[in-house]
Scaffold this motif. Structure first.
Motif, PDB file in Angstrom:
ATOM      1  N   ASN A   1       0.798  -1.231   0.000  1.00  0.00           N
ATOM      2  CA  ASN A   1       0.000   0.000   0.000  1.00  0.00           C
ATOM      3  C   ASN A   1       0.833   1.285   0.000  1.00  0.00           C
ATOM      4  OD1 ASN A   1      -2.289  -1.666   0.108  1.00  0.00           O
ATOM      5  ND2 ASN A   1      -2.316  -1.630   2.345  1.00  0.00           N
ATOM      6  N   LYS A   2       2.061   1.200  -0.476  1.00  0.00           N
ATOM      7  CA  LYS A   2       2.903   2.382  -0.650  1.00  0.00           C
ATOM      8  C   LYS A   2       3.661   2.273  -1.961  1.00  0.00           C
ATOM      9  CE  LYS A   2       4.096   3.804   4.089  1.00  0.00           C
ATOM     10  NZ  LYS A   2       5.242   4.105   5.004  1.00  0.00           N
ATOM     11  N   TYR A   3       4.049   3.417  -2.519  1.00  0.00           N
ATOM     12  CA  TYR A   3       4.979   3.374  -3.643  1.00  0.00           C
ATOM     13  C   TYR A   3       6.294   2.788  -3.140  1.00  0.00           C
ATOM     14  CZ  TYR A   3       1.949   6.061  -6.734  1.00  0.00           C
ATOM     15  OH  TYR A   3       0.907   6.459  -7.544  1.00  0.00           O
ATOM     16  N   VAL A   4       6.811   1.792  -3.853  1.00  0.00           N
ATOM     17  CA  VAL A   4       7.985   1.053  -3.406  1.00  0.00           C
ATOM     18  C   VAL A   4       9.212   1.484  -4.180  1.00  0.00           C
ATOM     19  CG1 VAL A   4       9.051  -1.226  -3.325  1.00  0.00           C
ATOM     20  CG2 VAL A   4       6.671  -0.935  -2.603  1.00  0.00           C
ATOM     21  N   ALA A   5      10.239   1.907  -3.463  1.00  0.00           N
ATOM     22  CA  ALA A   5      11.491   2.314  -4.092  1.00  0.00           C
ATOM     23  C   ALA A   5      12.325   1.091  -4.445  1.00  0.00           C
ATOM     24  CB  ALA A   5      12.268   3.228  -3.157  1.00  0.00           C
ATOM     25  N   VAL A   6      12.814   1.044  -5.677  1.00  0.00           N
ATOM     26  CA  VAL A   6      13.756   0.019  -6.137  1.00  0.00           C
ATOM     27  C   VAL A   6      14.964   0.770  -6.684  1.00  0.00           C
ATOM     28  CG1 VAL A   6      14.085  -2.003  -7.606  1.00  0.00           C
ATOM     29  CG2 VAL A   6      11.789  -1.458  -6.744  1.00  0.00           C
ATOM     30  N   PHE A   7      16.182   0.347  -6.312  1.00  0.00           N
ATOM     31  CA  PHE A   7      17.335   1.181  -6.633  1.00  0.00           C
ATOM     32  C   PHE A   7      18.608   0.349  -6.731  1.00  0.00           C
ATOM     33  CE2 PHE A   7      16.225   1.134  -2.183  1.00  0.00           C
ATOM     34  CZ  PHE A   7      17.402   0.798  -1.532  1.00  0.00           C
ATOM     35  N   GLY A   8      19.622   0.966  -7.296  1.00  0.00           N
ATOM     36  CA  GLY A   8      20.907   0.300  -7.446  1.00  0.00           C
ATOM     37  C   GLY A   8      21.896   1.194  -8.165  1.00  0.00           C
ATOM     38  N   SER A   9      22.866   0.591  -8.808  1.00  0.00           N
ATOM     39  CA  SER A   9      23.919   1.332  -9.499  1.00  0.00           C
ATOM     40  C   SER A   9      23.975   0.903 -10.965  1.00  0.00           C
ATOM     41  CB  SER A   9      25.277   1.075  -8.843  1.00  0.00           C
ATOM     42  OG  SER A   9      25.260   1.453  -7.485  1.00  0.00           O
ATOM     43  N   ALA A  10      24.399   1.822 -11.815  1.00  0.00           N
ATOM     44  CA  ALA A  10      24.550   1.507 -13.245  1.00  0.00           C
ATOM     45  C   ALA A  10      25.324   2.623 -13.923  1.00  0.00           C
ATOM     46  CB  ALA A  10      23.176   1.339 -13.913  1.00  0.00           C
ATOM     47  N   ASP A  11      25.840   2.332 -15.107  1.00  0.00           N
ATOM     48  CA  ASP A  11      26.502   3.364 -15.907  1.00  0.00           C
ATOM     49  C   ASP A  11      25.517   4.488 -16.223  1.00  0.00           C
ATOM     50  OD1 ASP A  11      28.960   2.074 -16.060  1.00  0.00           O
ATOM     51  OD2 ASP A  11      28.339   0.901 -17.809  1.00  0.00           O
ATOM     52  N   ASP A  12      26.011   5.699 -16.251  1.00  0.00           N
ATOM     53  CA  ASP A  12      25.156   6.823 -16.621  1.00  0.00           C
ATOM     54  C   ASP A  12      24.526   6.577 -17.983  1.00  0.00           C
ATOM     55  OD1 ASP A  12      25.974   7.956 -14.293  1.00  0.00           O
ATOM     56  OD2 ASP A  12      27.148   9.571 -15.209  1.00  0.00           O
ATOM     57  N   GLY A  13      23.244   6.869 -18.079  1.00  0.00           N
ATOM     58  CA  GLY A  13      22.520   6.696 -19.331  1.00  0.00           C
ATOM     59  C   GLY A  13      21.880   5.340 -19.502  1.00  0.00           C
ATOM     60  N   ALA A  14      22.175   4.410 -18.602  1.00  0.00           N
ATOM     61  CA  ALA A  14      21.569   3.085 -18.716  1.00  0.00           C
ATOM     62  C   ALA A  14      20.066   3.171 -18.488  1.00  0.00           C
ATOM     63  CB  ALA A  14      22.194   2.137 -17.704  1.00  0.00           C
ATOM     64  N   LEU A  15      19.319   2.373 -19.232  1.00  0.00           N
ATOM     65  CA  LEU A  15      17.871   2.293 -19.067  1.00  0.00           C
ATOM     66  C   LEU A  15      17.563   1.097 -18.167  1.00  0.00           C
ATOM     67  CD1 LEU A  15      14.921   3.033 -19.795  1.00  0.00           C
ATOM     68  CD2 LEU A  15      15.153   1.514 -21.784  1.00  0.00           C
ATOM     69  N   VAL A  16      16.935   1.377 -17.038  1.00  0.00           N
ATOM     70  CA  VAL A  16      16.599   0.318 -16.093  1.00  0.00           C
ATOM     71  C   VAL A  16      15.082   0.189 -16.034  1.00  0.00           C
ATOM     72  CG1 VAL A  16      16.815  -0.535 -13.726  1.00  0.00           C
ATOM     73  CG2 VAL A  16      18.676   0.806 -14.739  1.00  0.00           C
ATOM     74  N   ARG A  17      14.621  -1.043 -16.219  1.00  0.00           N
ATOM     75  CA  ARG A  17      13.184  -1.304 -16.224  1.00  0.00           C
ATOM     76  C   ARG A  17      12.855  -2.378 -15.204  1.00  0.00           C
ATOM     77  NH1 ARG A  17       9.590  -4.527 -20.701  1.00  0.00           N
ATOM     78  NH2 ARG A  17       7.514  -3.743 -20.088  1.00  0.00           N
ATOM     79  N   ALA A  18      11.814  -2.142 -14.405  1.00  0.00           N
ATOM     80  CA  ALA A  18      11.364  -3.122 -13.422  1.00  0.00           C
ATOM     81  C   ALA A  18       9.960  -3.577 -13.774  1.00  0.00           C
ATOM     82  CB  ALA A  18      11.380  -2.521 -12.024  1.00  0.00           C
ATOM     83  N   GLN A  19       9.762  -4.900 -13.735  1.00  0.00           N
ATOM     84  CA  GLN A  19       8.445  -5.489 -13.987  1.00  0.00           C
ATOM     85  C   GLN A  19       8.072  -6.366 -12.792  1.00  0.00           C
ATOM     86  OE1 GLN A  19      10.172  -7.065 -17.801  1.00  0.00           O
ATOM     87  NE2 GLN A  19       8.035  -6.822 -18.489  1.00  0.00           N
TER      88      GLN A  19
END
Length: 570
Positions: free
Chosen positions: A22-40
């Motif tokens: 029941n809250k917006y859930v933060a998902v996070f990490g590290s990556a090269d600048d400009g990388a496209l990260v998608r969560a499903q």
């Protein structure tokens, strides 16, 4: 993507993780600048129920998933690809058996760290194959210095279920809180263990929050003065040498304990020499200011939480006058980092405690007072009364279930609004009124919150005898008219007070105190000792919180450390 392969998800994300419902859930990490990260996100039937994407900046990425109802068996798939490329393949990480439920961080020092397998109720709990079926636990990487071993160990951390062979090392307080909450809310509860024995609150904060106040800045300046002119290599070597020495000492102590069960610390040091804890002030010492913020808290921020369980204060008893500011600054720090100005803190007010050989420094009284002040002045901070749960001459009470369930009741009342506050909150001083009668002398009428049905008086002869024994060792005699209540006149000399429950107006939430030795009392206090009997309880079964009515007067307060600190970690 030959040159585009730096991608990671924060270590706290793993199989079996619990995400806050029941809250917006933060998902996070590290990556090269400009990388496209998608969560499903997929439900237990394999249907996609949510997705989001973001572009990494400054080596970091963060996205938020839409709020979800409580459920289990979900799957989270996170893919990193180079943007604007025809090659759709990328680096994919898949997490299974994901649950949505309640997430709480269990923070503090050794009494929060105290392991389930070592607590009074632990062995029987661990034998029950289904006891913690709806509890999951993540222990933040517990290394106080970022070397190569730190990152390797962090990669091996993961969420654990009740099937884990490591469940015995879970926080006992965190576990029993979560078990009861899971049953009451009918959902999975996840606990993030983020605690370390013997730590000051200053270890859990960012530097700027200590720099902003002169008193709090002393934590930094003392450390900086002790390490000035020493290279990192020298500091690390000094701490490594200390750890070798301390481990040898602990091994010798264990053997001594086998031969002499119950040997006191003073006796042990006479045989073994002085214990070297807590070691030299060093960049590698986990007790340094800001050290565990850097190595533990910062590694899990901003993982979405419902609230924080906090059991700490013992290691700041040498600066009790600053504890309110210190704790408030830590709360502000964490709330800022989590982006939640009302992040709940369910805290423990320190129980009775004093080592047998020590004077009554009364510094724990001041820490308790600071904790009570925090609860009345900071939104969404509450204290759980543990005054009656201390253990004689032992800073680690071994019974943890009662305390944890009191915390859970407080959370249900204040965070979840499921039960009335009066059922979960201990009686606490609300107001006081000195009165004077020429014939009978003076008295003070004390009025209390959370006590609409009044009080009950319980015998506590065991603690009373222990208290008298400790005072006798210091050359003091406990008065025959001792009640736990005291009054003083304008001269500031305290005398034991008589007390009567209920005022002349018939209100049940009042206690009247007086003394034949004090004609015009101006102040009153109760339970103003580090360790002593606990006799006054509300009708809800919770002990009256210790207090004094002259809280702004600091004359004569001692701030000495006890001879023994939090050295017997669990």
């Amino acid at each position: 993507m030959s040159d585009f392969n730096f991608f990671s998800v924060a270590a706290i994300f793993s199989d079996h993780m619990v995400l806050q419902r029941n809250k917006y859930v933060a998902v996070f990490g590290s990556a090269d600048d400009g990388a496209l990260v998608r969560a499903q996100l997929f439900d237990a039937n394999g249907a996609e129920i949510c997705e989001n994407s973001t572009i990494a900046e400054n080596g970091r990425w963060i996205l938020r998933l839409e709020p979800q109802e409580a459920q289990t068996g979900c799957k989270l798939v996170i893919t990193c690809t180079e943007p604007d490329t025809a090659d759709c393949t990328g680096i994919t990480k898949t997490f299974s058996d994901v649950a949505f439920g309640e997430v709480w961080l269990a923070g503090g020092q050794s009494n929060m760290e105290f392991e389930l397998q070592n607590c009074t109720e632990g062995p029987s709990e661990l034998q029950d194959v289904a006891a913690g079926k709806n509890v999951r636990f993540y222990y933040t990487n517990k290394i106080g210095w970022k070397d190569e071993h730190f990152y390797e160990a962090e990669r091996n951390t993961c969420w654990q279920t009740w099937d884990s062979t490591s469940k015995g090392s879970w926080s006992a307080v965190g576990y029993f809180f979560a078990k009861k909450l899971a049953a009451d809310l009918d959902c999975v509860v996840g606990v993030i263990g983020c605690n370390w024995g013997g730590t000051s609150a200053s270890a859990w904060m960012r530097k700027e929050y200590l720099e902003e106040d002169r008193d709090l800045n002393s934590y930094l300046t003392e450390y900086e003065e002790a390490t000035r002119g020493k290279s990192i290599e020298q500091q690390c070597k000094e701490f490594d040498d200390y750890e070798i020495e301390n481990n040898k000492w602990q091994e010798k102590f264990a053997k001594l304990w086998e031969k002499q069960p119950g040997v006191t610390w003073d006796e042990a040091e006479k045989v073994l020499g002085k214990n070297p804890w807590p070691g030299p002030k060093s960049c590698k010492n986990p007790y340094r200011p800001c050290g565990l913020y850097d190595c533990m808290i910062s590694r899990i921020v901003p993982y979405t939480l419902e609230g924080v369980l906090w059991y700490q204060g013992e290691s700041d008893d040498h600066k009790p006058g600053s504890y309110y500011k210190l704790f408030r600054a830590m709360v502000d720090n964490w709330r800022s980092d989590w982006g939640d100005n009302l992040l709940p803190f369910v805290c423990v007010q320190l129980p009775v405690h004093r080592y047998e050989a020590d004077p009554d420094f009364k510094h724990w009284c001041l820490v308790r007072e600071a904790q009570a002040k925090a609860a009345t002045t900071i939104n969404n901070v509450w204290i759980t009364s543990a005054f009656d749960l201390g253990q004689y001459s032992d800073i680690h009470p071994r019974a943890k279930k009662v305390l944890a369930e009191r915390m859970e009741n407080l959370a249900r009342a204040k965070v979840y609004k499921l039960i009335p506050s009066v059922d979960a909150c201990a009686p606490e001083l609300e107001s006081y009124l000195p009165v004077f009668d020429k014939t009978n002398g003076g008295s003070i009428i004390l009025s209390f919150a959370n006590a609409p049905l009044g009080f009950e008086v319980r015998s506590d002869e065991v603690r009373f005898e222990e208290y008298k024994k400790m005072e006798e060792r210091q050359g003091n005699t406990v008065s025959d008219d001792f009640t736990g209540f005291e009054v003083c006149s304008s001269d500031g000399v305290w005398y034991p007070a008589e007390f009567a429950i209920g005022g002349t107006d018939g209100k049940q939430n009042t206690i009247v105190v007086c003394s034949k030795k004090v004609r015009r009392p101006v102040a009153a206090r109760y339970g103003w000792y580090n360790y002593g009997p606990v006799t006054i309880y509300g009708k809800n079964g919770l002990p009256l919180c210790p207090f004094r009515t002259n809280a702004n007067e600091a004359a004569g307060e001692k701030t000495d450390h006890a001879k023994i600190q939090q050295i017997m970690t669990v």
